[in-house]
Scaffold this motif. Structure first.
Motif, short mmCIF file in Angstrom:
data_model
loop_
_atom_site.label_atom_id
_atom_site.label_comp_id
_atom_site.label_asym_id
_atom_site.label_seq_id
_atom_site.Cartn_x
_atom_site.Cartn_y
_atom_site.Cartn_z
N UNK A 85 0.85 -1.19 0.00
CA UNK A 85 0.00 0.00 0.00
C UNK A 85 0.89 1.25 0.00
N UNK A 86 1.51 1.51 -1.14
CA UNK A 86 2.47 2.60 -1.27
C UNK A 86 1.88 3.98 -0.98
N UNK A 87 0.64 4.28 -1.43
CA UNK A 87 0.08 5.60 -1.09
C UNK A 87 -0.07 5.80 0.43
N UNK A 88 -0.48 4.77 1.14
CA UNK A 88 -0.61 4.89 2.59
C UNK A 88 0.75 5.07 3.25
N UNK A 89 1.72 4.31 2.84
CA UNK A 89 3.06 4.47 3.40
C UNK A 89 3.60 5.88 3.15
N UNK A 90 3.38 6.39 1.94
CA UNK A 90 3.85 7.75 1.62
C UNK A 90 3.14 8.80 2.48
N UNK A 91 1.85 8.64 2.68
CA UNK A 91 1.11 9.59 3.51
C UNK A 91 1.64 9.59 4.94
N UNK A 92 1.85 8.41 5.48
CA UNK A 92 2.36 8.32 6.85
C UNK A 92 3.75 8.96 6.96
N UNK A 93 4.60 8.68 6.01
CA UNK A 93 5.95 9.25 6.06
C UNK A 93 5.91 10.78 5.92
N UNK A 94 4.98 11.27 5.12
CA UNK A 94 4.82 12.72 4.95
C UNK A 94 4.55 13.40 6.30
#
Length: 175
Positions: free
Chosen positions: A132-141
């Protein structure tokens, strides 16, 4: 003719039972996609859903010329009933696929973290499939850090990956 453009979500607010049909449908879409949760169906009722959460927020926005609608939701639940963990919550965040890429997830995450601070939560955690790359990116943001990977933690029971052991990534943010 192009589809109407989505305006930025206007606001977030606490969810109510009246929002349940949209929350349920957005949750069901996430379940169907296969990379959001091990759950195979949303709870049957608002009461069953809300009973598992400390709080639930929705993002409202509109499509040009149409009334505001729920575009996504987020909620947090205590990770333990033990008093020493009273400030540790796990969250969920789901965006209507039709509203993806329009800032709804960012709006919801910001509201979730503000509401968590207001409630005395000091750690927010999430469990995310590594695919779930979009979720991982959001969390890292938002500054979440990866604290571990749980390998073959559970067997997927539905969808295209039914019968497959899945890994999850454990993320946390200290507030």
């Amino acid at each position: 003719m192009d589809a109407p453009s989505m305006r930025e979500p206007a606001r977030t607010r606490p969810a109510t039972a009246d929002d349940w049909p949209r929350i349920r449908d957005i949750y069901a879409a996430g379940i169907e996609a296969g990379d959001a949760t091990f759950e195979s169906a949303p709870p049957a009722t608002w009461d069953a859903f809300a009973a598992t959460k400390e709080f639930v927020l929705v993002a409202e926005g509109s499509t040009d010329g149409h009334a505001a609608d729920v575009l996504g939701w987020t909620g947090a639940a205590r990770v333990s009933a033990r008093e020493v963990y009273r400030g540790v919550a796990e969250h969920s965040l789901y965006v209507d696929p039709a509203a993806g890429g329009r800032g709804v997830g960012t709006l919801l995450m910001g509201a979730l973290l503000d509401a968590s601070r207001d409630r005395g939560i000091w750690t927010v955690q999430a469990t995310v499939f590594p695919e779930n790359l979009p979720s991982l990116a959001l969390h890292r943001k938002f500054g979440f850090r990866e604290v571990g990977r749980r390998e073959r933690i559970a067997l997927m029971a539905h969808g295209r990956l039914a019968g497959t052991w899945r890994d999850t990534v454990l993320l946390e943010l200290r507030l």
